[in-house]
Design an enzyme around this catalytic site. Structure first.
Site, PDB file in Angstrom:
ATOM      1  CB  SER A  26      -0.879  -0.014   1.258  1.00  0.00           C
ATOM      2  OG  SER A  26      -2.142   0.543   1.008  1.00  0.00           O
ATOM      3  N   PRO A  27       0.399   2.358  -0.576  1.00  0.00           N
ATOM      4  CG  PRO A  27      -0.783   3.840  -1.929  1.00  0.00           C
ATOM      5  CD  PRO A  27      -0.893   2.539  -1.234  1.00  0.00           C
ATOM      6  CB  CYS A  29       3.305   9.580   3.405  1.00  0.00           C
ATOM      7  SG  CYS A  29       1.965  10.057   2.291  1.00  0.00           S
ATOM      8  CB  ALA A  61       0.083  10.287  -1.328  1.00  0.00           C
ATOM      9  CD  GLN A 103      -2.395   7.025  -2.779  1.00  0.00           C
ATOM     10  OE1 GLN A 103      -1.716   7.661  -1.977  1.00  0.00           O
ATOM     11  NE2 GLN A 103      -3.311   6.143  -2.404  1.00  0.00           N
ATOM     12  CE1 TYR A 186      -4.346  14.125   3.377  1.00  0.00           C
ATOM     13  CE2 TYR A 186      -4.411  11.873   2.557  1.00  0.00           C
ATOM     14  CZ  TYR A 186      -3.967  12.804   3.486  1.00  0.00           C
ATOM     15  OH  TYR A 186      -3.140  12.421   4.520  1.00  0.00           O
ATOM     16  NE  ARG A 234      -5.779   3.400  -0.244  1.00  0.00           N
ATOM     17  CZ  ARG A 234      -4.884   2.990   0.663  1.00  0.00           C
ATOM     18  NH1 ARG A 234      -4.243   3.853   1.422  1.00  0.00           N
ATOM     19  NH2 ARG A 234      -4.602   1.704   0.794  1.00  0.00           N
ATOM     20  NE  ARG A 328       0.139   2.251  11.212  1.00  0.00           N
ATOM     21  CZ  ARG A 328      -0.774   2.985  10.575  1.00  0.00           C
ATOM     22  NH1 ARG A 328      -1.569   2.415   9.666  1.00  0.00           N
ATOM     23  NH2 ARG A 328      -0.909   4.283  10.817  1.00  0.00           N
TER      24      ARG A 328
END
Length: 366
Positions: A26-27, A29, A61, A103, A186, A234, A328
């Site tokens: 998963s993206p 940051c 992102a 992403q 966002y 997403r 994670r």
């Protein structure tokens, strides 16, 4: 290689791309860029997960405009100069059998924040590294946060064009999947939600108007991407707040975006309200992927505290989602797919440099 009894390790083909298994990164940051540029940290961070056996590696992102960054340390793809180092990353990911994805994002009113390990608070144009945030309406995310500038119709159109331009740069950099970030409070999520969108023009009010920006971005991104490569979206499947965006809204949205060229919905939740009460627990968002998949017919990705190989395999086996996307857990264990294969009695696919750790017949020690 197919493993019918272990669907987590069964390939998945979307358009011209085949993913070797159903495990994706998963993206996440990293807040480790200067002026949006990728660097050695991103190469090693993303490369390690490809070495570890993930079929899909999604770069974090990446802002389509500088004012769309969450923090001043975010990755960017708003100028051609960003392409060169990103291409170095995608070349390595492909060499390890992973599909490189990126992403594309605009943080809207949740932009212009300090780095998380420095407190992560919102910062203003008067602060070092701060800038003016924008949003569908002049409503701050948190009480005391800077009031965002309400975007004009012309400014909205420029953002749509920025997503298309970023898509072309992503292709030049070697990415093979684009994910549009429409979640977590966002900009796109802010337009979709009645909690943050109080506009009275064609971009506000009704459901159709609130999703208009997202549909325009999807159409522009697909046009720039072409017909052969996958496009993911997403979303926050629910806001967890009464009167906010719901799972029923998400199912209807999925039905609308599929004909426009979205191939898979990455089903997250929350992020647009500081008062949301989210019942976090193992697999707590998987039901959203299952419902959207069943009721709209689109492919889905499941996320949210997926940490165990048996758990991930069951999600695919039970038809709850088509991919599992871990974040994670991949930070804790970059080699999750290799360990999952061992636990699920599937042959481990490892780089030749690592085979001696998994195949005892290789005796030579260096």
């Amino acid at each position: 290689m197919n493993h019918p009894e272990t669907p987590l390790f069964t390939p998945l083909t979307i358009r011209s791309i085949t993913f070797a298994n159903r495990i994706g990164v998963s993206p996440m940051c990293e807040y480790s860029s200067v002026d949006g540029f990728a660097n050695d940290w991103h190469l090693v961070h993303l490369g390690a997960r490809a070495v570890g056996g993930a079929a899909l590696v999604i770069a974090e992102a990446s802002a389509v405009l500088p004012e769309g960054r969450i923090t001043y340390g975010d990755l960017g793809i708003w100028k051609d100069e960003h392409i060169e180092f990103l291409r170095r990353i995608t070349t390595f990911l492909k060499s390890q059998g992973a599909v490189p994805a990126i992403q594309l994002a605009h943080a809207g009113r949740k932009a212009s924040c300090d780095l998380p390990w420095d407190g992560g608070k919102a910062i203003t144009p008067r602060d070092t590294n701060g800038w003016q945030v924008v949003a569908p309406s002049a409503i701050p995310f948190n009480e005391g946060d800077p009031t965002p500038h309400e975007l004009s119709a012309g400014e909205i159109h420029a953002i749509v064009e920025a997503f298309a331009a970023a898509t072309k740069r992503a292709l030049a950099a070697g990415f093979q999947v684009i994910e549009i970030h429409g979640a977590h409070g966002y900009l796109i999520n802010e337009f979709c939600s009645p909690l943050s969108n109080r506009r009275t023009d064609q971009y506000g009010g009704s459901f159709d108007n609130r999703i208009r920006l997202l549909l325009e971005i999807v159409e522009a991104t697909r046009a720039a991407l072409g017909p052969d490569l996958p496009l993911f979206l997403r979303i926050s499947a629910t806001e967890w707040v009464p009167g906010g965006w719901t799972i029923e809204d998400s199912i209807e949205l999925a039905r609308r975006v599929a004909p426009l060229g979205v191939d898979l919905i990455d089903c997250s939740s929350g992020g647009n309200s500081p008062v949301a009460k989210i019942p976090v627990g193992p697999g707590y968002q998987v039901e959203f992927a299952q419902r959207i998949r069943k009721e709209s017919g689109i492919l889905t990705g499941a996320v949210g505290m997926i940490t165990e190989p048996q758990q991930a395999n069951a999600i695919i086996a039970d038809g709850q989602a088509d991919l599992v996307l871990l974040a994670r857990e991949f930070l804790r264990n970059p080699y999750f797919p290799m360990h999952a294969a061992q636990q699920l009695n599937v042959p481990v696919q490892a780089p030749k440099q690592y085979l001696r750790a998994f195949h005892h017949s290789i005796r030579r020690v260096h």
